[in-house]
Scaffold this motif. Structure first.
Motif, mmCIF file in Angstrom:
data_model
loop_
_atom_site.group_PDB
_atom_site.id
_atom_site.type_symbol
_atom_site.label_atom_id
_atom_site.label_comp_id
_atom_site.label_asym_id
_atom_site.label_seq_id
_atom_site.Cartn_x
_atom_site.Cartn_y
_atom_site.Cartn_z
ATOM 1 N N ASP A 47 -32.657 52.572 16.885
ATOM 2 C CA ASP A 47 -32.640 53.937 16.360
ATOM 3 C C ASP A 47 -33.821 54.740 16.898
ATOM 4 O OD1 ASP A 47 -30.382 53.485 14.812
ATOM 5 O OD2 ASP A 47 -31.473 53.231 12.940
ATOM 6 N N TYR A 48 -34.985 54.148 16.827
ATOM 7 C CA TYR A 48 -36.208 54.821 17.271
ATOM 8 C C TYR A 48 -36.156 55.128 18.763
ATOM 9 C CZ TYR A 48 -38.536 53.648 12.820
ATOM 10 O OH TYR A 48 -38.892 53.551 11.501
ATOM 11 N N ASP A 49 -35.788 54.122 19.526
ATOM 12 C CA ASP A 49 -35.800 54.288 20.980
ATOM 13 C C ASP A 49 -34.782 55.329 21.433
ATOM 14 O OD1 ASP A 49 -37.761 52.359 21.100
ATOM 15 O OD2 ASP A 49 -36.405 50.743 21.728
ATOM 16 N N GLU A 50 -33.575 55.245 20.915
ATOM 17 C CA GLU A 50 -32.503 56.136 21.369
ATOM 18 C C GLU A 50 -32.732 57.580 20.921
ATOM 19 O OE1 GLU A 50 -29.739 55.532 23.158
ATOM 20 O OE2 GLU A 50 -29.320 53.371 23.050
ATOM 21 N N TYR A 51 -33.355 57.772 19.771
ATOM 22 C CA TYR A 51 -33.523 59.123 19.228
ATOM 23 C C TYR A 51 -34.930 59.676 19.437
ATOM 24 C CZ TYR A 51 -28.893 59.496 17.163
ATOM 25 O OH TYR A 51 -27.531 59.617 16.993
ATOM 26 N N GLY A 52 -35.785 58.917 20.101
ATOM 27 C CA GLY A 52 -37.067 59.446 20.504
ATOM 28 C C GLY A 52 -38.157 59.427 19.455
ATOM 29 N N TYR A 53 -38.059 58.524 18.478
ATOM 30 C CA TYR A 53 -39.111 58.390 17.470
ATOM 31 C C TYR A 53 -40.087 57.293 17.888
ATOM 32 C CZ TYR A 53 -35.818 60.961 14.514
ATOM 33 O OH TYR A 53 -34.955 61.899 14.006
ATOM 34 N N GLU A 54 -41.336 57.454 17.514
ATOM 35 C CA GLU A 54 -42.335 56.417 17.789
ATOM 36 C C GLU A 54 -42.126 55.249 16.838
ATOM 37 O OE1 GLU A 54 -47.197 55.764 17.785
ATOM 38 O OE2 GLU A 54 -46.351 57.789 17.585
ATOM 39 N N PHE A 55 -41.966 54.048 17.391
ATOM 40 C CA PHE A 55 -41.661 52.875 16.566
ATOM 41 C C PHE A 55 -42.881 52.389 15.786
ATOM 42 C CE2 PHE A 55 -40.406 48.225 16.279
ATOM 43 C CZ PHE A 55 -39.459 48.429 15.291
ATOM 44 N N GLY A 56 -44.040 52.408 16.403
ATOM 45 C CA GLY A 56 -45.251 51.968 15.719
ATOM 46 C C GLY A 56 -45.209 50.490 15.384
ATOM 47 N N THR A 57 -45.824 50.137 14.267
ATOM 48 C CA THR A 57 -45.867 48.764 13.775
ATOM 49 C C THR A 57 -45.377 48.744 12.335
ATOM 50 O OG1 THR A 57 -48.104 48.970 12.858
ATOM 51 C CG2 THR A 57 -47.915 48.360 15.213
ATOM 52 N N PRO A 58 -45.028 47.568 11.802
ATOM 53 C CA PRO A 58 -44.651 47.528 10.383
ATOM 54 C C PRO A 58 -45.723 48.137 9.482
ATOM 55 C CG PRO A 58 -44.050 45.470 11.433
ATOM 56 C CD PRO A 58 -44.832 46.255 12.457
ATOM 57 N N GLY A 59 -46.993 47.870 9.788
ATOM 58 C CA GLY A 59 -48.074 48.421 8.970
ATOM 59 C C GLY A 59 -48.156 49.932 9.056
ATOM 60 N N SER A 60 -48.033 50.482 10.281
ATOM 61 C CA SER A 60 -48.123 51.941 10.412
ATOM 62 C C SER A 60 -46.939 52.624 9.761
ATOM 63 C CB SER A 60 -48.228 52.328 11.895
ATOM 64 O OG SER A 60 -47.024 52.091 12.599
ATOM 65 N N ARG A 61 -45.765 52.007 9.838
ATOM 66 C CA ARG A 61 -44.593 52.618 9.199
ATOM 67 C C ARG A 61 -44.718 52.587 7.684
ATOM 68 N NH1 ARG A 61 -42.212 49.567 13.297
ATOM 69 N NH2 ARG A 61 -41.250 48.081 11.851
ATOM 70 N N LEU A 62 -45.279 51.530 7.133
ATOM 71 C CA LEU A 62 -45.502 51.488 5.688
ATOM 72 C C LEU A 62 -46.557 52.501 5.251
ATOM 73 C CD1 LEU A 62 -45.283 47.659 5.051
ATOM 74 C CD2 LEU A 62 -43.855 49.400 3.952
ATOM 75 N N ASN A 63 -47.599 52.667 6.055
ATOM 76 C CA ASN A 63 -48.591 53.695 5.738
ATOM 77 C C ASN A 63 -47.953 55.081 5.737
ATOM 78 O OD1 ASN A 63 -50.584 51.740 5.583
ATOM 79 N ND2 ASN A 63 -51.338 52.092 7.654
ATOM 80 N N ASP A 64 -47.081 55.330 6.706
ATOM 81 C CA ASP A 64 -46.396 56.613 6.763
ATOM 82 C C ASP A 64 -45.486 56.807 5.558
ATOM 83 O OD1 ASP A 64 -47.621 57.165 9.169
ATOM 84 O OD2 ASP A 64 -45.885 56.622 10.401
#
Length: 267
Positions: A121-138
């Motif tokens: 999803d991230y790659d095809e739609y151009g979102y930054e994937f980050g890491t599990p930790g960064s996504r949880l912080n977000d």
């Protein structure tokens, strides 16, 4: 905690893949009429199993259609991906769908949300994937913004929109649950539920939050009715049970069996 004096509810996740939209719409009508308590979809852009490029539809626009189509059933995503949309926009979308679903009273939308995980999803739609930790912080920061935006919108939501958060990580995810969730959803085994609830309660005490009304939600097996496991989850405190079903037929016999199990529990 957990809240045990509530009836058992059954949620059905209509996976928005490998079906036409008329087939999805018919399943929504059929399961509302059958008495399902909550209908969910998921927030992805591609199928998660089967043909990876098969039929698939977007979550939020579909939920707005369900809000208009249905009369009684609650509904939402299991779960929204926080990464795909600005947090304040998510709040406004949720408030709008809440109002669309109201029928002379409160709306029926449940805001299920999570940090995201499906890299395609991230790659095809151009979102930054980050890491599990960064996504949880977000996610944690996004929920603060969402709740603040709900307090500013005009008109306000018709009710305090219930927040569902899934996961079991003890250092970040369950702290977010303790701060924000009305419903905690997981795949946790019955013998692990009590420990996870203790973790949630400790985080709530540390952060000054009240989790006495938290609803425990558990995933049911997708391909067979494992009543022993469901009974054990019920004994551990689960009161919302969700079965994921795939198109195009959306497993009417499986859903009927779980509806009968729910009704027997509620006696």
């Amino acid at each position: 905690m957990p809240l045990l004096d509530t009836p058992v509810r059954l949620g059905v996740q209509l996976q928005p893949q490998h079906a036409t939209y008329p087939q999805i719409r018919d399943a929504v009508r059929r399961y509302e009429d059958a008495g399902v308590d909550i209908l969910f979809n998921w927030d992805h852009f591609y199928p998660l199993h089967g043909d990876p490029d098969g039929l698939h539809y977007e979550s939020w626009t579909m939920l707005a259609a369900w809000a208009e189509q249905t009369e009684r059933v609650e509904f939402g995503a299991l779960v929204n991906c926080n990464s795909y949309r600005n947090a304040d926009l998510q709040a406004d979308m949720a408030r709008t769908i809440d109002h669309i679903s109201a029928r002379g009273g409160e709306g029926r939308f449940i805001f299920g949300t999570g940090a995201g995980w499906f890299e395609r999803d991230y790659d095809e739609y151009g979102y930054e994937f980050g890491t599990p930790g960064s996504r949880l912080n977000d996610l944690a920061a996004g929920l603060e913004r969402i709740e603040t935006r709900w307090s500013k919108l005009n008109p306000a939501p018709t009710r305090r929109i219930p927040v569902l958060i899934g996961g079991q990580g003890e250092q970040k995810t369950l702290r977010i649950v303790a701060r924000h969730a009305d419903i905690w959803h997981s795949f946790v085994a019955p013998d692990k539920v009590t420990h996870k609830l203790d973790v949630i309660e400790r985080w709530a005490d540390a952060d000054g939050h009240d989790v006495s009304s938290l609803i425990v939600s558990s995933e049911l097996p997708r391909h067979e009715q494992d009543a022993d496991r469901a009974d054990a989850l019920y004994a551990a405190g689960a009161r919302l049970f969700t079965i994921g079903v795939d198109g195009p037929d959306y497993a009417p016999e499986t859903v009927s069996r779980w509806l009968a199990w729910r009704d027997a529990k509620n006696g």
